[in-house]
Design a protein around this motif. Structure first.
Motif, PDB file in Angstrom:
ATOM      1  N   ALA A 103      -8.934  10.261 -20.330  1.00  0.00           N
ATOM      2  CA  ALA A 103      -9.490   9.202 -19.485  1.00  0.00           C
ATOM      3  C   ALA A 103      -9.772   9.705 -18.076  1.00  0.00           C
ATOM      4  O   ALA A 103     -10.854   9.490 -17.523  1.00  0.00           O
ATOM      5  N   LEU A 104      -8.802  10.390 -17.491  1.00  0.00           N
ATOM      6  CA  LEU A 104      -8.969  10.863 -16.116  1.00  0.00           C
ATOM      7  C   LEU A 104     -10.052  11.934 -16.038  1.00  0.00           C
ATOM      8  O   LEU A 104     -10.885  11.933 -15.120  1.00  0.00           O
ATOM      9  N   GLY A 105     -10.054  12.851 -17.000  1.00  0.00           N
ATOM     10  CA  GLY A 105     -11.085  13.891 -17.017  1.00  0.00           C
ATOM     11  C   GLY A 105     -12.478  13.294 -17.134  1.00  0.00           C
ATOM     12  O   GLY A 105     -13.413  13.723 -16.450  1.00  0.00           O
ATOM     13  N   ALA A 106     -12.618  12.277 -17.985  1.00  0.00           N
ATOM     14  CA  ALA A 106     -13.917  11.622 -18.149  1.00  0.00           C
ATOM     15  C   ALA A 106     -14.341  10.914 -16.870  1.00  0.00           C
ATOM     16  O   ALA A 106     -15.517  10.963 -16.478  1.00  0.00           O
ATOM     17  N   ALA A 107     -13.398  10.251 -16.207  1.00  0.00           N
ATOM     18  CA  ALA A 107     -13.729   9.519 -14.979  1.00  0.00           C
ATOM     19  C   ALA A 107     -14.223  10.471 -13.889  1.00  0.00           C
ATOM     20  O   ALA A 107     -15.218  10.199 -13.205  1.00  0.00           O
ATOM     21  N   LEU A 108     -13.545  11.589 -13.723  1.00  0.00           N
ATOM     22  CA  LEU A 108     -13.958  12.563 -12.721  1.00  0.00           C
ATOM     23  C   LEU A 108     -15.302  13.189 -13.091  1.00  0.00           C
ATOM     24  O   LEU A 108     -16.147  13.429 -12.225  1.00  0.00           O
ATOM     25  N   GLU A 109     -15.496  13.444 -14.363  1.00  0.00           N
ATOM     26  CA  GLU A 109     -16.772  13.990 -14.831  1.00  0.00           C
ATOM     27  C   GLU A 109     -17.913  13.025 -14.550  1.00  0.00           C
ATOM     28  O   GLU A 109     -18.961  13.417 -14.009  1.00  0.00           O
ATOM     29  N   VAL A 110     -17.730  11.759 -14.901  1.00  0.00           N
ATOM     30  CA  VAL A 110     -18.776  10.766 -14.689  1.00  0.00           C
ATOM     31  C   VAL A 110     -19.079  10.606 -13.211  1.00  0.00           C
ATOM     32  O   VAL A 110     -20.248  10.571 -12.792  1.00  0.00           O
ATOM     33  N   GLN A 111     -18.037  10.515 -12.396  1.00  0.00           N
ATOM     34  CA  GLN A 111     -18.252  10.294 -10.969  1.00  0.00           C
ATOM     35  C   GLN A 111     -19.018  11.467 -10.342  1.00  0.00           C
ATOM     36  O   GLN A 111     -19.934  11.266  -9.536  1.00  0.00           O
ATOM     37  N   SER A 112     -18.664  12.691 -10.730  1.00  0.00           N
ATOM     38  CA  SER A 112     -19.350  13.860 -10.172  1.00  0.00           C
ATOM     39  C   SER A 112     -20.791  13.924 -10.660  1.00  0.00           C
ATOM     40  O   SER A 112     -21.708  14.236  -9.880  1.00  0.00           O
ATOM     41  N   GLN A 113     -21.019  13.633 -11.935  1.00  0.00           N
ATOM     42  CA  GLN A 113     -22.386  13.690 -12.462  1.00  0.00           C
ATOM     43  C   GLN A 113     -23.262  12.589 -11.879  1.00  0.00           C
ATOM     44  O   GLN A 113     -24.459  12.792 -11.664  1.00  0.00           O
ATOM     45  N   ALA A 114     -22.673  11.433 -11.631  1.00  0.00           N
ATOM     46  CA  ALA A 114     -23.439  10.352 -11.003  1.00  0.00           C
ATOM     47  C   ALA A 114     -23.831  10.731  -9.571  1.00  0.00           C
ATOM     48  O   ALA A 114     -24.955  10.475  -9.131  1.00  0.00           O
ATOM     49  N   LEU A 115     -22.916  11.346  -8.840  1.00  0.00           N
ATOM     50  CA  LEU A 115     -23.241  11.808  -7.484  1.00  0.00           C
ATOM     51  C   LEU A 115     -24.378  12.826  -7.512  1.00  0.00           C
ATOM     52  O   LEU A 115     -25.333  12.733  -6.738  1.00  0.00           O
ATOM     53  N   ALA A 116     -24.269  13.788  -8.437  1.00  0.00           N
ATOM     54  CA  ALA A 116     -25.299  14.822  -8.529  1.00  0.00           C
ATOM     55  C   ALA A 116     -26.648  14.231  -8.911  1.00  0.00           C
ATOM     56  O   ALA A 116     -27.685  14.630  -8.380  1.00  0.00           O
ATOM     57  N   ALA A 117     -26.641  13.265  -9.818  1.00  0.00           N
ATOM     58  CA  ALA A 117     -27.898  12.651 -10.261  1.00  0.00           C
ATOM     59  C   ALA A 117     -28.573  11.889  -9.130  1.00  0.00           C
ATOM     60  O   ALA A 117     -29.808  11.731  -9.132  1.00  0.00           O
TER      61      ALA A 117
END
Length: 305
Positions: A103-117
């Protein structure tokens, strides 16, 4: 006594019904049914509270919104997942069970990818670097490194590979590889996608051999085999070699350095992970996941020129 037996049976049935909350939410989201997913999460939380299983299921809301390009919603779900995970971490270690790190790994992944996008690459990199500082000694290290590499690896000098043990041909020294394009094929003995990718890589290696393409296939120990739940390295390397001969027959002469370090530094939490190095030894292309023949050929053509 009969009432007590009935009560226990009801509780066990209820627990079993909730055991698949992650899969149930994923299925609902695959059907683009957000209301159903949120309803299931709400019902679960009312019955079971916030558990690691709940958090992993909840994190799929963030992933689904990211896939749909809804970056604000994805970020909000990711932040909520992180906040709830932080509460859990007050009373348990991150790797005490598998759902919380997922869960935590996915949340950090999503947040970083959303910022990059949204064009906020520097903020995404800073987020991941901070997370690596905090969680670098946990199971989500490689996942965080993968996402950091996706944002910042291209154009950098590729880290040298290490080998605790090896199979196949000897690993060439880094200096010997200079002047040749190199494809790194990170694979795992349990990985079905890796087995499917192997014939593609073998074919492309043959096609581009005249232009100097080298292929190296790093792998690592996972501590188990198909037959042994807790395998010693001596047992696992025999199993890896058997898998290699059965499914990688076209790549038996490929150097196979075995080291956890390589997976950590290259962020190979996804298998296969494919990395193309140019003739100067710099990362030209970084791709977690399987790649079809045509796409991989196109990327190789860029580095063999």
């Amino acid at each position: 006594m009969r009432f007590r037996f009935l009560l226990v049976s009801i509780l066990l049935a209820s627990s079993a019904a909730w055991a698949g909350i992650v899969d149930n939410v994923r299925i609902a989201l695959m059907q683009n049914n957000f209301p159903a997913a949120e309803s299931q999460l709400s019902a679960y939380r009312n019955q079971q509270g916030v558990t690691p299983e709940y958090l992993e299921a909840y994190s799929w809301l963030a992933r689904a919104e990211l896939d749909s390009g809804q970056y604000d919603q994805a970020t909000e779900y990711a932040k909520q997942t992180r906040a709830m995970a932080a509460e859990q971490l007050k009373t348990r270690a991150l790797d005490a069970e598998p759902h919380l790190p997922m869960a935590l790994g996915a949340a950090l992944e999503v947040q970083s990818q959303a910022l990059a996008a949204r064009g906020q690459k520097l903020q995404a990199v800073a987020l991941l670097q901070s997370a690596l500082h905090t969680y670098g000694n946990t199971s989500i290290h490689d996942r965080l490194q993968k996402n950091l590499n996706l944002l910042s690896f291209q154009g950098k000098l590729a880290p040298a590979l290490k080998e605790d043990q090896s199979l196949g041909a000897a690993l060439p020294p880094a200096a010997q590889l200079k002047g040749s394009p190199v494809l790194l094929f990170f694979w795992a003995h349990w990985c079905g996608d890796c087995k499917a990718e192997a014939p593609i890589i073998a074919q492309l290696r043959s096609e581009f051999a005249g232009k100097g393409l080298k292929v190296i296939g790093p792998t690592r120990f996972y501590g188990y085999t198909a037959q042994i739940e807790h395998a010693r390295p001596s047992d696992e390397i025999q199993f890896i070699d058997a898998v290699r001969h059965r499914f990688y027959s076209g790549l038996l002469d490929m150097p196979v350095p075995i080291s956890k370090y390589n997976f950590e530094v290259y962020g190979a939490s996804t298998t296969p992970t494919l990395v193309l190095l140019d003739k100067a030894g710099k990362v030209a292309w970084y791709h977690p996941g399987a790649v079809p023949y045509g796409e991989l050929k196109g990327e190789i053509e860029k580095v063999v020129r």
